[in-house]
Design an enzyme around this catalytic site. Sequence first.
Site, PDB file in Angstrom:
ATOM      1  N   TRP A   1      -3.729  -1.804  -1.242  1.00 46.07           N
ATOM      2  CA  TRP A   1      -3.636  -3.128  -2.107  1.00 46.07           C
ATOM      3  C   TRP A   1      -4.076  -3.905  -0.968  1.00 46.07           C
ATOM      4  O   TRP A   1      -3.531  -4.391  -0.003  1.00 46.07           O
ATOM      5  CB  TRP A   1      -2.378  -3.475  -2.564  1.00 46.07           C
ATOM      6  CG  TRP A   1      -2.407  -4.748  -3.223  1.00 46.07           C
ATOM      7  CD1 TRP A   1      -2.081  -6.045  -2.972  1.00 46.07           C
ATOM      8  CD2 TRP A   1      -2.910  -4.942  -4.824  1.00 46.07           C
ATOM      9  NE1 TRP A   1      -2.291  -6.862  -3.837  1.00 46.07           N
ATOM     10  CE2 TRP A   1      -2.803  -6.322  -4.814  1.00 46.07           C
ATOM     11  CE3 TRP A   1      -3.506  -4.183  -5.467  1.00 46.07           C
ATOM     12  CZ2 TRP A   1      -3.336  -6.782  -6.184  1.00 46.07           C
ATOM     13  CZ3 TRP A   1      -3.990  -4.624  -6.810  1.00 46.07           C
ATOM     14  CH2 TRP A   1      -3.783  -5.885  -7.113  1.00 46.07           C
TER      15      TRP A   1
ATOM     16  N   GLU B   1      19.213 -16.589 -19.717  1.00 46.09           N
ATOM     17  CA  GLU B   1      18.854 -15.228 -19.438  1.00 46.09           C
ATOM     18  C   GLU B   1      20.208 -14.416 -19.739  1.00 46.09           C
ATOM     19  O   GLU B   1      20.005 -13.261 -20.340  1.00 46.09           O
ATOM     20  CB  GLU B   1      18.457 -14.878 -17.880  1.00 46.09           C
ATOM     21  CG  GLU B   1      18.232 -13.263 -17.853  1.00 46.09           C
ATOM     22  CD  GLU B   1      17.154 -12.664 -18.409  1.00 46.09           C
ATOM     23  OE1 GLU B   1      17.129 -11.308 -18.376  1.00 46.09           O
ATOM     24  OE2 GLU B   1      16.436 -13.108 -18.973  1.00 46.09           O
TER      25      GLU B   1
ATOM     26  N   ARG C   1       1.713   1.192  -6.154  1.00 50.70           N
ATOM     27  CA  ARG C   1       1.721   0.229  -5.308  1.00 50.70           C
ATOM     28  C   ARG C   1       0.398  -0.471  -5.034  1.00 50.70           C
ATOM     29  O   ARG C   1       0.269  -1.292  -4.109  1.00 50.70           O
ATOM     30  CB  ARG C   1       2.192   1.135  -3.926  1.00 50.70           C
ATOM     31  CG  ARG C   1       3.772   1.679  -4.072  1.00 50.70           C
ATOM     32  CD  ARG C   1       3.989   2.480  -2.806  1.00 50.70           C
ATOM     33  NE  ARG C   1       4.186   1.424  -1.467  1.00 50.70           N
ATOM     34  CZ  ARG C   1       5.229   0.876  -1.343  1.00 50.70           C
ATOM     35  NH1 ARG C   1       6.520   1.300  -1.960  1.00 50.70           N
ATOM     36  NH2 ARG C   1       5.557   0.431  -0.010  1.00 50.70           N
TER      37      ARG C   1
ATOM     38  N   CYS D   1       1.021  -1.016  -0.028  1.00 53.39           N
ATOM     39  CA  CYS D   1      -0.042   0.104  -0.119  1.00 53.39           C
ATOM     40  C   CYS D   1       0.758   1.204   0.110  1.00 53.39           C
ATOM     41  O   CYS D   1       2.144   1.349   0.248  1.00 53.39           O
ATOM     42  CB  CYS D   1      -1.101   0.247   1.207  1.00 53.39           C
ATOM     43  SG  CYS D   1      -1.758  -1.559   1.306  1.00 53.39           S
TER      44      CYS D   1
ATOM     45  N   GLU E   1      20.123  -9.494 -26.838  1.00 53.66           N
ATOM     46  CA  GLU E   1      19.447  -8.360 -26.985  1.00 53.66           C
ATOM     47  C   GLU E   1      20.177  -6.978 -27.227  1.00 53.66           C
ATOM     48  O   GLU E   1      19.719  -6.149 -28.383  1.00 53.66           O
ATOM     49  CB  GLU E   1      18.596  -7.978 -25.718  1.00 53.66           C
ATOM     50  CG  GLU E   1      17.538  -9.094 -25.712  1.00 53.66           C
ATOM     51  CD  GLU E   1      16.807  -8.739 -24.423  1.00 53.66           C
ATOM     52  OE1 GLU E   1      15.541  -8.535 -24.350  1.00 53.66           O
ATOM     53  OE2 GLU E   1      17.379  -8.611 -23.176  1.00 53.66           O
TER      54      GLU E   1
ATOM     55  N   LYS F   1       9.838  -2.247 -25.028  1.00 56.09           N
ATOM     56  CA  LYS F   1       9.739  -2.410 -23.499  1.00 56.09           C
ATOM     57  C   LYS F   1       8.648  -3.153 -23.442  1.00 56.09           C
ATOM     58  O   LYS F   1       8.741  -4.034 -22.580  1.00 56.09           O
ATOM     59  CB  LYS F   1       9.860  -1.042 -22.789  1.00 56.09           C
ATOM     60  CG  LYS F   1       9.821  -1.249 -21.183  1.00 56.09           C
ATOM     61  CD  LYS F   1      11.138  -2.051 -20.845  1.00 56.09           C
ATOM     62  CE  LYS F   1      11.205  -2.330 -19.450  1.00 56.09           C
ATOM     63  NZ  LYS F   1      12.626  -3.131 -19.255  1.00 56.09           N
TER      64      LYS F   1
ATOM     65  N   ASN G   1       0.681   0.142   6.139  1.00 59.23           N
ATOM     66  CA  ASN G   1       1.028  -0.633   5.158  1.00 59.23           C
ATOM     67  C   ASN G   1       1.736  -1.845   5.778  1.00 59.23           C
ATOM     68  O   ASN G   1       2.638  -1.784   6.629  1.00 59.23           O
ATOM     69  CB  ASN G   1       2.152   0.279   4.348  1.00 59.23           C
ATOM     70  CG  ASN G   1       2.837  -0.556   3.086  1.00 59.23           C
ATOM     71  OD1 ASN G   1       2.210  -1.593   2.766  1.00 59.23           O
ATOM     72  ND2 ASN G   1       3.899  -0.173   2.572  1.00 59.23           N
ATOM     73  N   GLY G   2       1.437  -3.112   5.418  1.00 58.17           N
ATOM     74  CA  GLY G   2       1.772  -4.192   6.015  1.00 58.17           C
ATOM     75  C   GLY G   2       0.806  -5.190   6.414  1.00 58.17           C
ATOM     76  O   GLY G   2      -0.327  -5.165   5.921  1.00 58.17           O
TER      77      GLY G   2
ATOM     78  N   LYS H   1      20.446 -11.553 -22.692  1.00 54.13           N
ATOM     79  CA  LYS H   1      20.791 -10.175 -22.494  1.00 54.13           C
ATOM     80  C   LYS H   1      21.890  -9.829 -23.487  1.00 54.13           C
ATOM     81  O   LYS H   1      21.871  -8.736 -24.109  1.00 54.13           O
ATOM     82  CB  LYS H   1      21.440  -9.700 -21.091  1.00 54.13           C
ATOM     83  CG  LYS H   1      20.343  -9.976 -20.114  1.00 54.13           C
ATOM     84  CD  LYS H   1      19.435  -8.677 -20.168  1.00 54.13           C
ATOM     85  CE  LYS H   1      17.915  -8.880 -19.547  1.00 54.13           C
ATOM     86  NZ  LYS H   1      17.004  -9.528 -20.448  1.00 54.13           N
TER      87      LYS H   1
ATOM     88  N   HIS I   1      26.052 -33.528 -26.509  1.00 54.38           N
ATOM     89  CA  HIS I   1      25.112 -33.981 -27.539  1.00 54.38           C
ATOM     90  C   HIS I   1      24.777 -33.293 -28.562  1.00 54.38           C
ATOM     91  O   HIS I   1      23.687 -33.229 -29.138  1.00 54.38           O
ATOM     92  CB  HIS I   1      23.667 -34.238 -26.801  1.00 54.38           C
ATOM     93  CG  HIS I   1      23.804 -35.398 -25.718  1.00 54.38           C
ATOM     94  ND1 HIS I   1      23.768 -36.793 -25.977  1.00 54.38           N
ATOM     95  CD2 HIS I   1      23.919 -35.041 -24.102  1.00 54.38           C
ATOM     96  CE1 HIS I   1      23.916 -37.593 -24.858  1.00 54.38           C
ATOM     97  NE2 HIS I   1      23.956 -36.355 -23.663  1.00 54.38           N
TER      98      HIS I   1
END
Length: 610
Positions: A75, A483, A27, A2, A490, A605, A99-100, A487, A506
Amino acid sequence: MCGIVGAVAERNITAILLEGLKRLEYRGYDSAGVAVFTNDNTLARMRRPGKVSELEQALQVEPLVGRLGIAHTRWATHGAPCERNAHPHFSADVAVVHNGIIENHEALREQLKALGYVFTSDTDTEVIAHLLHHTLKDLPDLATALKATVKQLHGAYGLAVISAKQPDRLVAARSGSPLVIGLGLGENFLASDQLALRQVTDRFMYLEEGDIADIRRDSVQIWDVDGKAVERESVQYRDGAEAADKGEFRHFMLKEIHEQPSVVQRTLEGRLGHDHVLVQAFGPQAAELFANVRNVQIVACGTSYHAGMVARYWLEELAGIPCQVEVASEFRYRKVVVQPDTLFVTISQSGETADTLAALRNAKELGFLGSLAICNVGISSLVRESDLTLLTQAGREIGVASTKAFTTQLVGLLLLTLSLGQVRGTLAAGVEAKLVEELRRLPARLGEALAMDSIVEKIAELFADKNHTLFLGRGAQFPVAMEGALKLKEISYIHAEAYPAGELKHGPLALVDDDMPVVTVAPNNELLEKLKSNLQEVRARGGQLIVFADEKAGMTNGEGTHVVNMPHIHDTLSPILYTIPLQLLSYYVAVLKGTDVDQPRNLAKSVTVE
């Protein structure tokens, strides 16, 4: 997660609170509310379900004018997203935003009901308001009462409190959820993120774990977790403080790579108990839904797909839950057989990825147990259309090649793994407590990896005249190798492939020669010796090895072998750590190649079309 905003000033602060909420809407957007001590000496409140714009429209019809106030964008974790569950919560003349998650709220609720308090919401936060109101009867000073109140709370919280009887002060408390004080001239402010306050100040003071703050127009007093009066350093931000500014960095990508310790810390805040994950962080129905999960289906694209592949190792090894991972564009166009009691998990930085969103909509027709989104944008379509959500806290990511979004996704997926194992009782004894401890140390470990920046920059020179690269990994490091290859291709336009190291003989071994660098990640785990054997296969064919190895792995430099020693880390968390040098490597190779690092050719993006 939150959003909190507070202000005490000599001017009307309602517009400041509202603008702060708009800046924090990433948030959460389930509801928004504001409480103001008005100029006619009353504590007034306005709350609305939905986005901050709904609250803004209500305030245009019925303005609140005052010099002290708190505001919140929610939230939901306890109670449905509706007006009666929206913050701020009142107890007579006390208003609270939070918040929490308060883990012992049910026991406290029963105690307070016995004292005659009437609850009007389903939230854990209303417990705080009533408990503070009751404490004020014996300890009439607001800061003193808050100190006593938080001692009774178990869980994570960032709190802001005002009282109609003490209209010259705003009191706050932090435990496991961030709060920052904005310093002005004759006015001071509070928020869960400095972004909310950049409209009114460029000077900030960050509360530390366990701090209590008494914020007035012309002063700020802070007590630490032991109740000792302390001073916290104030920081002034000038150009470069916003996400849209590169600051001291040459490119946004490098800036975002170096932000990873702080954004991982933010992603963990408010979600860890003393020795366990707070399951409610995934939503109010999370524990009930997780208890029935027998299978997990993960769907994502690109970098997010690689995060899901890492999670498969975690879910099956730690939580004992079968897991399938699939590229969204494939999942949505094939006939899917859904296993009973399967949780459908989507992963996306933007929450608007067309294939992933379409896969979620398709899944709703296929009989999945429920849906969970792990996403960086709270107001995205993916979040709105999922049953449960965990918002990563990566902040705005401008570089097209995702970096900090990936590592925060991995953190979120590990929290999911531990939560499922916790609820289902399938975690081995002591595992959750140990990994929570290691997660608290993770930001520091990432900082140690980033300190190797200059070493990786030197290694990048080996790629200056190369056109092909092979990445190898075993176990959960195989998706990390994927990954790393993504990168590199990209942003440097070097052709790169990733393989499980055991698959080398293999087929891929045919590609190895002295013109193809082979990049390997080698944590110190049970697969290390097998990986060393695979690397000998590369050297025997004249391949150039670049090995990112655990400092305890016993690997050394040699002819054609370049070893970069990595900080030792718990094996479960090693995929997160080993991502860092691969990001740096791709960045420095791209700089050497002279490509457009932040906006590589042909890419966007957020992929919002097929």
